[in-house]
Every structure is written in structure tokens, then in C-alpha cells.
Design an enzyme around this catalytic site. Structure first.
Site, PDB file in Angstrom:
ATOM      1  N   HIS C 133       0.862  -6.288 -14.131  1.00 50.34           N
ATOM      2  CA  HIS C 133       0.740  -5.984 -15.553  1.00 50.34           C
ATOM      3  C   HIS C 133      -0.614  -6.516 -16.030  1.00 50.34           C
ATOM      4  O   HIS C 133      -1.090  -7.525 -15.523  1.00 50.34           O
ATOM      5  CB  HIS C 133       1.885  -6.702 -16.273  1.00 50.34           C
ATOM      6  CG  HIS C 133       2.049  -6.354 -17.718  1.00 50.34           C
ATOM      7  ND1 HIS C 133       1.269  -6.911 -18.703  1.00 50.34           N
ATOM      8  CD2 HIS C 133       2.911  -5.522 -18.344  1.00 50.34           C
ATOM      9  CE1 HIS C 133       1.655  -6.434 -19.878  1.00 50.34           C
ATOM     10  NE2 HIS C 133       2.648  -5.582 -19.696  1.00 50.34           N
ATOM     11  N   ASP C 210       5.057 -13.897 -11.885  1.00 47.92           N
ATOM     12  CA  ASP C 210       5.352 -13.234 -13.152  1.00 47.92           C
ATOM     13  C   ASP C 210       6.755 -12.642 -13.049  1.00 47.92           C
ATOM     14  O   ASP C 210       6.959 -11.599 -12.433  1.00 47.92           O
ATOM     15  CB  ASP C 210       4.312 -12.146 -13.412  1.00 47.92           C
ATOM     16  CG  ASP C 210       4.630 -11.342 -14.672  1.00 47.92           C
ATOM     17  OD1 ASP C 210       5.646 -11.634 -15.339  1.00 47.92           O
ATOM     18  OD2 ASP C 210       3.862 -10.406 -14.976  1.00 47.92           O
ATOM     19  N   GLN C 213      10.007  -9.140 -15.490  1.00 45.36           N
ATOM     20  CA  GLN C 213      10.973  -8.064 -15.243  1.00 45.36           C
ATOM     21  C   GLN C 213      12.077  -8.514 -14.297  1.00 45.36           C
ATOM     22  O   GLN C 213      12.887  -7.698 -13.854  1.00 45.36           O
ATOM     23  CB  GLN C 213      10.262  -6.830 -14.661  1.00 45.36           C
ATOM     24  CG  GLN C 213       9.223  -6.199 -15.574  1.00 45.36           C
ATOM     25  CD  GLN C 213       9.837  -5.468 -16.773  1.00 45.36           C
ATOM     26  OE1 GLN C 213      11.044  -5.191 -16.803  1.00 45.36           O
ATOM     27  NE2 GLN C 213       9.017  -5.175 -17.763  1.00 45.36           N
ATOM     28  N   LYS C 236      12.534  -9.376 -23.532  1.00 46.65           N
ATOM     29  CA  LYS C 236      13.039  -8.442 -22.529  1.00 46.65           C
ATOM     30  C   LYS C 236      14.407  -8.849 -22.013  1.00 46.65           C
ATOM     31  O   LYS C 236      14.975  -8.174 -21.161  1.00 46.65           O
ATOM     32  CB  LYS C 236      12.049  -8.362 -21.351  1.00 46.65           C
ATOM     33  CG  LYS C 236      10.699  -7.758 -21.723  1.00 46.65           C
ATOM     34  CD  LYS C 236       9.866  -7.483 -20.488  1.00 46.65           C
ATOM     35  CE  LYS C 236       8.382  -7.393 -20.788  1.00 46.65           C
ATOM     36  NZ  LYS C 236       7.957  -6.143 -21.409  1.00 46.65           N
ATOM     37  N   CYS C 376       0.668  -0.678 -19.286  1.00 45.39           N
ATOM     38  CA  CYS C 376      -0.113  -1.906 -19.093  1.00 45.39           C
ATOM     39  C   CYS C 376      -0.305  -2.214 -17.627  1.00 45.39           C
ATOM     40  O   CYS C 376      -0.303  -3.380 -17.215  1.00 45.39           O
ATOM     41  CB  CYS C 376       0.521  -3.096 -19.802  1.00 45.39           C
ATOM     42  SG  CYS C 376       0.526  -2.934 -21.578  1.00 45.39           S
TER      43      CYS C 376
END
Ligand SMILES: Cc1ncc(COP(=O)(O)O)c(C=O)c1O
Ligand SMILES: Cc1ncc(COP(=O)(O)O)c(C=O)c1O
Lengths: 151, 418, 418, 151
Positions: C133, C210, C213, C236, C376
Site C-alpha cells: 500500500h 503491515d 488487512q 477496517k 493505493c
């Protein structure tokens, strides 16, 4: 939280003033500016004196006075037990109801039980006790001393 | 009840704030006098937050579906409201951050990484004041350490005002940035912007104004201020937590480099290099605090519906009354201006040698919420040789009755420890 | 209705989400398939936010009044919940930020200003991947530009996986940090953490994951990951906007320098110098997103009440079904893995040469919300030679019926532009 | 928003392809990847040709086709008027109901009125028009040309 006992010690502190000692420490509580200078004097393993001077809130002042009253004349191992019991009480977040055994150990210091409900004030109550622990470690030359913000 | 000229109908306004009905310590009415720390949130703002999550929640920008378009319109609409509220020449000058602290760090970091003529480096000087909030001290200390720039500051007079007598020595040709607080959160002092801006402009320095304690309480006009940057924070002005604002002059925002990198702040990205979106997006990396910006917009609507000039008049009247009543309390010393002129509605004091922690705690037992400590402005305490203060601070819903309760409470404190 | 093994009772769960009842475009039922952009907010979280503002709102830390103590307990209680959710060894390793982007920038900046052995400078290398991202690309590009460090990355295979064939050339003795995404927001790919961590540990590089998600969709155990930093974002995972998390290993947080300066992050401040509070406070300058942290805590309670393993199983079943159904649509090409193995529930695709903007818009007219664009992650589009993709992404409340609606919608798109 | 007229232009674009010109520009819309390469050819103040090639969504493609249909053969001052009217319509956020006068000027281009309600798509509709403006400025050697992301 302001028990009569605490107010008494605040207004008429025990053993306040700096006297001769084997080690001196200066501790501060940066969030509220409480300060204490504390000296310990040992006669072998017996606490001959704990003398101190400081400024701060009633809780920190009264706690130092109670400390003096409780620890002077005691054996180091008894004193450690008292200190640890007091720490346990203060970290109890108001959930610990002191029992008889605890009251016997802590005497006047059980009056601080209510303080443990106030996270912002626990540090005040512990200030002199942490200073004593530190000064004792210095006086007895313990290398593993847990040093706090000593200036 | 005390009648003062200029007061709002606070009893009516209080109905908008659910929390003001709270009772604490077994049935004591809450007297909330900690407004400089954070303000309370009116029903009108809570409702808008609920509606956002219940009806419109989506990630902003670039979406082609209904929710994304609605969320974007609400978020950008909040930007319009902020721009109008501070009389910004352009909506593109309004950057949303998470709080005033981030806004001030953003300025410091933009200047640290800027090209000439803005660049702060070891040849240059940064000017702040001794009455700054830590959030307007530490970012500059970090910048000075990391660039080698010299940090200088204005001292304080005994009555809690800026000492500008040496202004020409403090702000010099080497000064790149002057950053100062419009209204002090600890002293209450309102600072003379014009004198400082004039001198800064003379030497070509940028001016950053920390308006965290001004935006909630008085009309704020960034054009009239003639500053280059103005920072403030949502939670002190009836808005939610998690939202702050940095206003900056358009040319500067165009010239200065980005700070945080990520989604939303880019124009185009390849693995080798990226270009950045125009301001304000250049400075808004990642999913912004969308609901919080929308909530801040609702807070601004609420404040506007009352009128910032009326809010200022209300607080001014309260401050005048409070100063008078507090000075009647024996042994009470106000730290800061002792009149209501050129000052905001935060009043710090000491009470004999009773420690502020004890003052605050015994007040709390009576239901009165004040703040005690150094109020994130420790240099002020050092300056006045005190470990801490007790601070009472008012807002649009504060009443003279609450000031009376405070004064009675302080009497009780004195007796308690007397 | 389609019956798939492992599905949650999504119809029951949907009742918790007021927005899912919305109708768009004159009475069309909302089919929300944009969960990788942001998730919707359950009633349970909205209620906690309301209660915070209506009952407990105050600034945290150092207050001696009831509200301040309650707000502090709620805020710090949220930290406990996050720590437990990710199996952190200590609550002090959990730093609240405003979003995952700030978390990732925080890591980059800590390393840029660190002393040895962590310092990133012109002698050192940074490693990322081509599927990051933008929020895990741009901070490292900025750091590389500003320190002279070299930025390297892993490329992608044709089927949307990391190409680790040259891992020993990419991660070398010069590598100080390897930062990569656990689950890609554009490809859906779930990456092989172990192989990367092993190589990073071999050369003594730090690892940043990261998990934006991943945290919402599967059990996350930072100890099992063996990473040094893990970033994710509240909005999220059923939480509010305006809140993110950085988890970091305690020794690192102790050794590394602060990033933003201000209130709350200090131990003691004078005009000449400051010392910093221990982590996590060292990295939380200013009034934190208090209500938002509390809201994230409520979201975690909500997710736990369902069970992260159950949520993962639900989405896995949906993904399997969706991949199968989507591949039945003529001219549809999935960008990313074409099976449900080692992948999350975000599926990107192209549809013949119909531009994703048109696909998204015509789906929207049918009430189906998907995201279109580069998500992104523009380097991924460049890699696969496409301008953009259409992305459908699922969550715990998604249903097979919604996937059927998507497939029908895509048929309509094809006819419309056919 | 997908008016029949727009779909027609999308499926059967007018004057697509690159032909001889006085100036060429390449514009991209970075948020969605729409691209156009556009050439203008002038005969004095008359637009002899606008030729183009590009990729992108139906809106950007149809808009280029409409542009070609409208502008080729026109006088520069008329073309400018059309361009400005189209810009006004697109920036109207769906709040402008095209009147007869506007319809006369814009012809097929009034079909884009609905697009103005979708902020994300307005840029698509304007892409070719911005490119034309830029190319014209170049062809006529205007110094004050407003350049956009020309690569
Ligand atoms: C993989 C990934 N990383 C980082 C982010 C950034 O999160 P945020 O926008 O909340 O900062 C996102 C979401 O936008 C994401 O999907
Ligand atoms: C004068 C002043 N500046 C800056 C701040 C920082 O605001 P925040 O904590 O919202 O970042 C505050 C409030 O805490 C303040 O009173």
C-alpha cells in the site's frame, strides 16, 4: 481517602528533618513535582534512623511520616516485608481489603488503602518508600539496586 | 443566582450536554471546571457522529459508490466549515490532523525538511516563549537538536505576561520561525500578536500561532492575525477527540515538503519515486479521521449557532467574576493576570502551601472537577517557583453558581487541611 | 440461498450494523463490498462511543477528578484489549496512532533518528515489496531520500505472489529494515512471513509487518509472527475512524527516539531540555484519540464475541465461492491469486476493456458498492499493465447472496457497454 | 449518468486516431489512469482538426469524441466559448439545469450534465477539454498557457 490518620501524619510529621546517615537519595515525581530527600542510617541490619525532608501533597508527606514511624528500629528483613506489603496494597487498585494480618504488619499505613483507588495518587504514596528502598540499597552497597529518577 | 452582564442563558445550553447531568461521588452534582483540558460534547455533535456511522460511513475520496460520495462530501464539507470559521482565504489551507500537537509537529517537520528560504538548519534560530504548552516546546527542541538550530524564547513578567522588552534581541535576522501561544492554557494570558508578527515580518521569519485555547473561546480570524500557520484542536471546542487543524498560507503549503507519507497524499506513485497531491491532501496521509472531522464541523455549527462573540462575552464576564471571588479566598494566589483583561477563562492558582493535588482531590470529593499539576507547561511552574497549580477553566455552559461552588469548595479545602 | 461450510449466521450479525439496512438509488438494497477500504460499525461500538461522550469524557492522565479517572481507565483499558487481541507480551508495547499510515511513518522516523545499531543512513538498505500500500511505500521513499539509504523491493510473480527467489540478494547484510504487508489490499495475497523473517533475522534486520488487512480478518499473534513492529488501523476492523495501532517490541521502543513531541509524551520539560516518558507514552504526543481508542476496544470485544477463527473461516468460504463465481463471468480476469488459498477476502479484477470506473459506477446504480482504481497500490497496476482494477472485498457480514448480486451486476455491466 | 448519447460516442467515437497537427499534448488523470494524447491543427483561427488517442473510462472517451464533433471547423473564439460553457456545466455539481441557450452551444455535450453530480468523474469528462486548451495554447504560442500534468 483522607483518613484521619493520614491528616494527622501530614500535620504532625514524624521524624522530619535531615539527620546523619549512611546514604542519601533525592527522588522526584515529575508529574506532580513531589520531592523527597531521604537518608538512612543502619546499625548492622537494624534501621537506626530514616530522616527526610521534602515537599509535596499530603499523601506523600504523610506517607514519609508513617514510613519513619514504622521502620525506625526495625530489622532490615522486617522492614522489607513491610515495604513489600505496602507496595502490594498500593497497587491493588482499591480491590484489596486489608485483613488482620496485613493490619498487623502495616499499622497506621493501612490507612492508605483508599489511596490505591486513585492511580494518580499512588505514586505520591510510594515516593518515600521507593526512596527508602533505593537509599538502603546504596547504604548496604547492593549492586542490583533498582534506581529510579535519582538526581 | 448571580446576574452578570453578557452572560449566555447557560442553563438552557447545559441541556445540550448530557454529561453535565451526571452526578458523582454518591449524588453530588458535577461541577465541570476542567474545560481547558477538554470541553464537553453537545448532543448535536454526538448525533452527527451517530448519523455518520449509521448512514454514511465509507472511506473518502476516489470512491464511485453512494456511501463514498456521501462520506467525501461530509468530510470536505467539514473542511469548508473550518475554513469559514477561521476566515481562511481558501479551504485548501485547512489541514486535518489528529490534534494540535500533530499540527505543531507538522510545522516543525515541514521546516526541518524544507528547501531555502524556509529551511531550519544550524545557521538559524527558532523562537518560542516560556509560557508554551509542551506541545509547542518539545517539537522545536527536537527540531533544534536534529538540525543544530538554536532555540530561543521570550521570558515572562511577574504578572504572567510575555516580556517583550528584548524583542529585537530575541527575534533576529537569523530567526526562521516564531511560534507562540495565543491564549495560555496555564496562565490564561492572551498574547499581543501584532507586536510579535510585526517584528517577525521585519526579519522575514514565519509565524506559527498555537490557538488551541483561543479557537474554542473567541472569534478567530487567521487573516487578521497575519500569521503563517495556526494550530488548534477539536476536543477543546465541543468536538470529538482525535481531530486537530493546521491552517497554513497556501503558498507555503505549496512550497513545503510533506511530512507523513502514504495513501491519499500522493499524486502518483511508482517504486522509484512519487509526486504529491496539492495541499491540503499532501499533508493528510492515510485514511483521515473522517467521522471526527465531520463531528468538528457539527461542533462549529453549534458554536456558530450561539455566536463566538457571545461566547467570548460570557466567558469574559465569568472570568471577571471568578477573579474577584477567588481573590477573596485567604492565601489564594493567582498565577497569571489578576484581572480579566487580555486573558482567557483558565485561572491557575495556589492555595497557601496546600499542595494542588490535595486541593483538586478535596474539590473532587465535592463534585468539582478542576485540573492540578503543571498543565503541560512546566517551565511556567519553574518560572514562578511552584511545583504545580490548581486550575479552574470555564466554557459556554459554565455559570456563576459553579464559581460560587468552587469558592465554597476552596473554603472547605482550607478548613480540611487547616 | 447458497449454503457454504464455515459460514457465520451473517443475517443475524447484519442486524448489528444499522448502515446495512440502507437503501440507495431509490430503494435499492445496499450491497456493501468495499470492506477493504473501510468496514462498517456495529451498534455495539456506536453505543460505546455515545456512552463515552455522554458519561465519561475528559482528558486522560494526571487528572484527579472522577471523569478524568474514568476516561483514563477506559483509554488504558482499550490498550489492554488490543494487547490481548494481538497476544502482545506487554501492554506497554501497544501505541495508539491515528491510522496505520501514521504507525508506519512512526517506524520509519524512529529508525531515521535512531542511534546505532538501528540507524538508517546512507550506508544502509531498506526493503519493501512491490505489492505494498502507498502507506508502506512513501514513508520509506521519504526516509531513503532524506537519509541517503537505498530502497529495494521484492517483485511479484504473474499469479500475484511475492517473488522471493532472489531473497538473499534483496535482503543483505546492509539491510536495516524489511517492511511488508501481511495481506495485500489489492491482490488479496497472504504473504509467507516466516521465510522473510528468517532471512531478516539472519542479517540482523528489523521486520515491520503491515497487518492492516489481516487484523480485521484473522487471528493475529505478534509473538508468533516474530516481527519487530506490527501496524494496523481501527476503521477496517469495526472500529471508528481516527485510530490506529503500532505494536513494537519493548526493548526497541525503549531504545528508539520519539517522533512527535508534546504533552503526555514527556517525563520532565524545561526550556533547555526534556526527558521522555517510557513507552508507549513516549510515542503518544498530545491528547490521544481517546474516544476512538475506547471504540476500538469495543470493536475488539465485538470481534472476540464472534471469534476471529470463525470470521476467518466465514471469509475463506466466501472467497472460495466468489472466486469460482467471478471466473464464470466472461472476460473477467482476477488480478491476484485465483484460488482462496493463502489469500484474504479482497478480490481485484478487470472486465474486458471496460474501464473500472464504468464497472463501479454501473454496479453502484444497482446498489452494489465496490472500489475502483489503483487502491493505493499503483505499482501493482503498473506491474500487471493495467490502469486500475475493480475490487470486491468481504467481511463478517457479507453473504453468498451478495456475491450472487455482484455477479449479476457484472453481467449487467457487460450488457450495458457490450 | 450514462445517457444514450454518451454511450453512442463511447462505442462509436468521432475522429479518433492521431493525424497531422500543429501541437501535441499528453494528459493523464493520475487518480484513475485515464490518458489522452491529443493534437490540434489550425488554419488561421479555424480549427481544422482535433485528433486523439487514449484509454480510459466511457466518460473520458465519449467526451473526447464529443469535443471532436463540436470543435472541428469552428472558429477559435466560438470554440473557447464552448469549452468554457462545458467547464461551467461540469463544475456545477449537478445544480445547473442546462437551458436552451446552453443546449444550443453545447449540443451533444449537454448529455454530460448528469456527470457533474459525481465529483470522481468530472475529471474524466474534462480530460480531453483540458488537453485541447493546452494544445491550442501551444499551437498558438501563448505564453500564459495553463499547463497541467503534461508528460
Ligand atoms: C494494506 C494496507 N496498509 C495500510 C493501509 C492504510 O491504512 P490507513 O488508511 O487507515 O492509514 C491500508 C488501508 O488503506 C491498507 O489496506
Ligand atoms: C495551549 C495548548 N496548546 C496545545 C495543546 C495540545 O492540544 P492537543 O493535546 O489536543 O494536541 C493544548 C491542550 O492540551 C493547549 O492547551
Amino acid at each position: 481517602m483522607y483518613q484521619e490518620v493520614i491528616l494527622d501524619h501530614y500535620k504532625n510529621p514524624h521524624g522530619r528533618g535531615l539527620r546523619d546517615g549512611d546514604a542519601e537519595v533525592h527522588h522526584v515525581n515529575p508529574t506532580c513535582g513531589d520531592e523527597i530527600t531521604l537518608r538512612v542510617k543502619y546499625d548492622g541490619a537494624t534501621i537506626e534512623d530514616v530522616s527526610y525532608e521534602g515537599q509535596g501533597c499530603s499523601i506523600s508527606q504523610a506517607s514519609a511520616s508513617v514510613l519513619n514511624e514504622l521502620l525506625v528500629g526495625k530489622d532490615l528483613s522486617d522492614a522489607r516485608k513491610i515495604q513489600e506489603t505496602f507496595l502490594e496494597l498500593m497497587q491493588s487498585k482499591g480491590k484489596l481489603e486489608p485483613d488482620d494480618a496485613m493490619e498487623e504488619i502495616l499499622e497506621d499505613a493501612v490507612a492508605f488503602a483508599g489511596v490505591s483507588k486513585y492511580p494518580a495518587r499512588v505514586k505520591c504514596a510510594l515516593l518515600s518508600w521507593m526512596a527508602w528502598k533505593d537509599a538502603t540499597a546504596q547504604a548496604l552497597g547492593e549492586a542490583d539496586a533498582e534506581r529510579k529518577t535519582t538526581a | 443566582m448571580t446576574q452578570l452582564p453578557g452572560l449566555l442563558d447557560a442553563e438552557a445550553l447545559r441541556k445540550d450536554f448530557p454529561i453535565l447531568d451526571r452526578q458523582v461521588h454518591d449524588g453530588k452534582k458535577l461541577v465541570y471546571l476542567d474545560n481547558a483540558a477538554t470541553s464537553q460534547t453537545p448532543r448535536q455533535v454526538i448525533d452527527v457522529l451517530d448519523e455518520y456511522y449509521e448512514q454514511h460511513n465509507a472511506n473518502v475520496h476516489r470512491g464511485v459508490h453512494v456511501l463514498a460520495e456521501e462520506a467525501t462530501a461530509l468530510y470536505e464539507g467539514a473542511r469548508d466549515k473550518v475554513a469559514e470559521f477561521i476566515n481562511a482565504p481558501s479551504r485548501n489551507e485547512v489541514i486535518f490532523t489528529k490534534n494540535a500537537s500533530e499540527s505543531l509537529n507538522l510545522v516543525a517537520n515541514m521546516l526541518g525538511w524544507a528547501d531555502e528560504p524556509y529551511r531550519v538548519d544550524s545557521e538559524t534560530e527558532i523562537v518560542i516563549t516560556e509560557m508554551e504548552h509542551h506541545s509547542n516546546i518539545v517539537p522545536w527542541q527536537l527540531l533544534a537538536q536534529r538540525t543544530g538550530a538554536k532555540l530561543k524564547w521570550f521570558g515572562l513578567t511577574d504578572d504572567g505576561r510575555l516580556d517583550l522588552s528584548n524583542i529585537d534581541q530575541v527575534i533576529t535576522e537569523k530567526t526562521k520561525i516564531v511560534s507562540f501561544v495565543l491564549v495560555s492554557n496555564i496562565l490564561g494570558t492572551q498574547n499581543p500578536v501584532e507586536a510579535i508578527v510585526r517584528r517577525a515580518q521585519e526579519v522575514g521569519a514565519l509565524v506559527c500561532v498555537d490557538a488551541s485555547q483561543a479557537a474554542p473561546h473567541m472569534p478567530l480570524d487567521v487573516q487578521a492575525l497575519q500569521a503563517d500557520f495556526v494550530a488548534f484542536t477539536g476536543h477543546k471546542m465541543c468536538g470529538p477527540t482525535g481531530i486537530g487543524v493546521l491552517w497554513g498560507r497556501q503558498e507555503l503549503l505549496e512550497d513545503l515538503p510533506p511530512f507523513l507519507g502514504g495513501g491519499e497524499m500522493i499524486e502518483t506513485v511508482s517504486m522509484h519515486s512519487s509526486t504529491y497531491a496539492p495541499a491540503p491532501h499532501k499533508f493528510e496521509a492515510g485514511t483521515p479521521p473522517i467521522a471526527q472531522a465531520v463531528g468538528l464541523g457539527a461542533a462549529i455549527d453549534y458554536l456558530n449557532s450561539i455566536g463566538m462573540d457571545k461566547i467570548f462575552a460570557h466567558e469574559h464576564a465569568l472570568t471577571e467574576y471568578a477573579v474577584k471571588r477567588l481573590l477573596e479566598v485567604p492565601d489564594l494566589r493567582i498565577i497569571g493576570p489578576t484581572t480579566a483583561e487580555e486573558r482567557g477563562a483558565a485561572i491557575s492558582f495556589t492555595l497557601g502551601d496546600i499542595h494542588p493535588h490535595d486541593v483538586g482531590q478535596v474539590l473532587d470529593e465535592q463534585g468539582i472537577a478542576v485540573r492540578v499539576g503543571h498543565h503541560c507547561a512546566r517551565p511556567v511552574c519553574l518560572r514562578y517557583g511552584i511545583p504545580a497549580t490548581t486550575r479552574a477553566s470555564f466554557y459556554l455552559y459554565s455559570t456563576p453558581t459553579e464559581i460560587d461552588a468552587l469558592v465554597d469548595g476552596l473554603e472547605h479545602v482550607r478548613n480540611f487541611f487547616g
